[in-house]
Scaffold this motif. Structure first.
Motif, mmCIF file in Angstrom:
data_model
loop_
_atom_site.group_PDB
_atom_site.id
_atom_site.type_symbol
_atom_site.label_atom_id
_atom_site.label_comp_id
_atom_site.label_asym_id
_atom_site.label_seq_id
_atom_site.Cartn_x
_atom_site.Cartn_y
_atom_site.Cartn_z
ATOM 1 N N GLY A 161 0.818 -1.207 0.000
ATOM 2 C CA GLY A 161 0.000 0.000 0.000
ATOM 3 C C GLY A 161 0.847 1.248 0.000
ATOM 4 N N ALA A 162 2.139 1.098 -0.286
ATOM 5 C CA ALA A 162 3.071 2.219 -0.274
ATOM 6 C C ALA A 162 4.207 1.914 -1.243
ATOM 7 N N ILE A 163 5.012 2.923 -1.513
ATOM 8 C CA ILE A 163 6.203 2.743 -2.346
ATOM 9 C C ILE A 163 7.356 2.390 -1.421
ATOM 10 N N ALA A 164 7.754 1.149 -1.421
ATOM 11 C CA ALA A 164 8.829 0.692 -0.540
ATOM 12 C C ALA A 164 10.171 0.868 -1.237
ATOM 13 N N VAL A 165 11.106 1.484 -0.521
ATOM 14 C CA VAL A 165 12.447 1.735 -1.051
ATOM 15 C C VAL A 165 13.446 1.279 0.004
ATOM 16 N N THR A 166 14.497 0.613 -0.433
ATOM 17 C CA THR A 166 15.471 0.077 0.518
ATOM 18 C C THR A 166 16.868 0.627 0.253
ATOM 19 N N GLY A 167 17.635 0.701 1.325
ATOM 20 C CA GLY A 167 19.038 1.072 1.253
ATOM 21 C C GLY A 167 19.762 0.430 2.417
ATOM 22 N N ALA A 168 21.061 0.193 2.258
ATOM 23 C CA ALA A 168 21.840 -0.477 3.300
ATOM 24 C C ALA A 168 22.987 0.418 3.753
ATOM 25 N N ARG A 169 23.115 0.558 5.052
ATOM 26 C CA ARG A 169 24.142 1.445 5.589
ATOM 27 C C ARG A 169 25.549 0.933 5.307
ATOM 28 N N ASP A 170 25.762 -0.377 5.345
ATOM 29 C CA ASP A 170 27.112 -0.869 5.077
ATOM 30 C C ASP A 170 27.496 -0.652 3.617
ATOM 31 N N HIS A 171 26.516 -0.772 2.710
ATOM 32 C CA HIS A 171 26.774 -0.497 1.294
ATOM 33 C C HIS A 171 27.124 0.970 1.096
ATOM 34 N N ALA A 172 26.391 1.858 1.762
ATOM 35 C CA ALA A 172 26.666 3.286 1.647
ATOM 36 C C ALA A 172 28.058 3.615 2.185
ATOM 37 N N ALA A 173 28.417 3.011 3.315
ATOM 38 C CA ALA A 173 29.731 3.264 3.900
ATOM 39 C C ALA A 173 30.844 2.742 2.993
ATOM 40 N N LEU A 174 30.632 1.559 2.419
ATOM 41 C CA LEU A 174 31.641 0.951 1.551
ATOM 42 C C LEU A 174 31.888 1.796 0.308
ATOM 43 N N THR A 175 30.838 2.394 -0.228
ATOM 44 C CA THR A 175 30.955 3.203 -1.443
ATOM 45 C C THR A 175 31.183 4.677 -1.151
ATOM 46 N N GLY A 176 31.209 5.027 0.132
ATOM 47 C CA GLY A 176 31.452 6.415 0.510
ATOM 48 C C GLY A 176 30.336 7.358 0.124
ATOM 49 N N ARG A 177 29.097 6.866 0.163
ATOM 50 C CA ARG A 177 27.966 7.667 -0.275
ATOM 51 C C ARG A 177 27.076 8.089 0.876
ATOM 52 N N SER A 178 26.491 9.244 0.709
ATOM 53 C CA SER A 178 25.508 9.785 1.642
ATOM 54 C C SER A 178 24.131 9.241 1.285
ATOM 55 N N PRO A 179 23.170 9.278 2.234
ATOM 56 C CA PRO A 179 21.791 8.902 1.877
ATOM 57 C C PRO A 179 21.192 9.797 0.793
ATOM 58 N N ALA A 180 21.812 10.937 0.512
ATOM 59 C CA ALA A 180 21.338 11.795 -0.582
ATOM 60 C C ALA A 180 21.716 11.230 -1.943
ATOM 61 N N GLU A 181 22.662 10.309 -1.961
ATOM 62 C CA GLU A 181 23.218 9.826 -3.230
ATOM 63 C C GLU A 181 22.601 8.486 -3.644
ATOM 64 N N ALA A 182 23.187 7.857 -4.641
ATOM 65 C CA ALA A 182 22.588 6.676 -5.283
ATOM 66 C C ALA A 182 22.772 5.420 -4.434
ATOM 67 N N VAL A 183 21.962 5.306 -3.381
ATOM 68 C CA VAL A 183 22.012 4.141 -2.501
ATOM 69 C C VAL A 183 20.635 3.481 -2.365
ATOM 70 N N TRP A 184 19.630 3.976 -3.104
ATOM 71 C CA TRP A 184 18.247 3.542 -2.909
ATOM 72 C C TRP A 184 17.741 2.694 -4.071
ATOM 73 N N THR A 185 16.982 1.666 -3.716
ATOM 74 C CA THR A 185 16.387 0.788 -4.719
ATOM 75 C C THR A 185 14.912 0.585 -4.401
ATOM 76 N N ALA A 186 14.061 0.856 -5.374
ATOM 77 C CA ALA A 186 12.621 0.663 -5.179
ATOM 78 C C ALA A 186 12.279 -0.818 -5.305
ATOM 79 N N VAL A 187 11.412 -1.288 -4.408
ATOM 80 C CA VAL A 187 10.913 -2.666 -4.513
ATOM 81 C C VAL A 187 10.072 -2.762 -5.781
ATOM 82 N N HIS A 188 10.096 -3.930 -6.422
ATOM 83 C CA HIS A 188 9.393 -4.174 -7.691
ATOM 84 C C HIS A 188 9.996 -3.332 -8.817
ATOM 85 N N SER A 189 11.313 -3.072 -8.732
ATOM 86 C CA SER A 189 12.007 -2.354 -9.801
ATOM 87 C C SER A 189 13.131 -3.237 -10.325
ATOM 88 N N ASP A 190 13.915 -2.689 -11.258
ATOM 89 C CA ASP A 190 15.014 -3.465 -11.843
ATOM 90 C C ASP A 190 16.252 -3.490 -10.966
#
Length: 293
Positions: A242-271
């Motif tokens: 009933g909502a747009i679910a989006v996921t991100g992982a803190r260890d992935h963000a830390a490993l890639t040196g990215r902020s939550p503002a950057e490309a760390v998010w993936t929508a469920v039911h997407s590619d």
């Protein structure tokens, strides 16, 4: 004798007022969080924080680590700080023991790490915006501010929906702006201690809110590990949401040196493409506001 609130206000900067407001809404921030979000250096931040303690608007404590040593200083509002914020917001004068009670609850609550972790998500956004002139954390609300539908309501919504009581309990809500693109987000900060089914159930509680306001906004699950993210996405793959679910992982963000503002998010039911936070604006669904409760 002059009013201490009036006396101290002349010594406070706009940045000080932002900090006091954040502490009023979100309870506690560490010295490093404050420095990252608001100051050009840690030394500069610590100098100003000492001044604010001397002025009597801030207090601090330093938790001890179980294995020895201590954590960085944790900052909270002192009583004068509570009164300054109330005056700025036109609120009633707080109780004389308001700051003491707030501090006691913060220092004695088992979920202090969860609160600090949740706050870190938004602090990271604020820190990114501080160093990128085309980005802005326009709004940051705690869970308590999300308990009424009014602030989310569109002008063309039915008056009946203003009586709707949301059942959501997000860890935070924000409006993020970058390159002229604005997106509203709800955040669920996950430490990995809850069953995945509990996270899924949280999504369902957003359905009625989105139906009432006539928009479906992203609900972000900020998970502690990429493994946890994969498991949640697998759980949600065949689930009607009933909502747009989006996921991100803190260890992935830390490993890639990215902020939550950057490309760390993936929508469920997407590619599976990793999106920037502002890119999530294209996932928002608009429809006629309803009155379902």
């Amino acid at each position: 004798m002059s009013d201490p609130v009036l006396r101290v206000q002349s010594q406070l900067t706009d940045r000080d007022h932002i900090l006091l407001g954040w502490l009023a809404d979100h309870g506690v921030l560490t010295s490093f969080q404050i420095a990252h979000a608001l100051f050009p250096s840690t030394d500069y931040a610590q100098d100003r924080l000492r001044k604010l303690i001397t002025l009597g608007v801030l207090d601090r404590f330093r938790p001890q680590k179980p294995d020895g040593g201590s954590y960085p200083y944790h900052y909270v509002l002192a009583q004068l700080g509570v009164e300054v914020v109330a005056a700025q917001r036109g609120e009633e004068l707080p109780r004389k023991d308001a700051a003491r009670r707030r501090r006691w609850h913060l220092t004695n609550r088992a979920n202090l790490p969860h609160k600090l972790g949740t706050n870190q998500f938004f602090i990271d956004l604020a820190g990114y915006a501080r160093t990128h002139t085309d980005a802005e954390l326009r709004l940051w609300w705690p869970e308590s501010a999300c308990r009424t539908v009014g602030p989310f309501m569109r002008a063309d919504a039915s008056k009946l929906t203003h009586f709707f009581q949301p059942r959501i309990r997000p860890d935070g809500y924000a409006i993020w702006v970058e390159h002229g693109v604005t997106v509203s987000i709800f955040v669920e900060y996950d430490t990995g201690t809850e069953q995945l089914g509990v996270l899924v159930d949280k999504l369902h509680s957003y359905h009625d809110l989105f139906n009432a306001i006539g928009q479906v906004w992203p609900v972000l699950f900020w998970l502690h590990s990429a493994d946890r993210e994969r498991n949640l996405r697998a759980w949600l793959a065949d689930t009607r949401l009933g909502a747009i679910a989006v996921t991100g992982a803190r260890d992935h963000a830390a490993l890639t040196g990215r902020s939550p503002a950057e490309a760390v998010w993936t929508a469920v039911h997407s590619d599976g493409e990793r999106l920037r936070l502002a890119d999530l604006a294209r996932l928002v669904v608009d429809r006629a506001p309803g009155g379902a409760t």
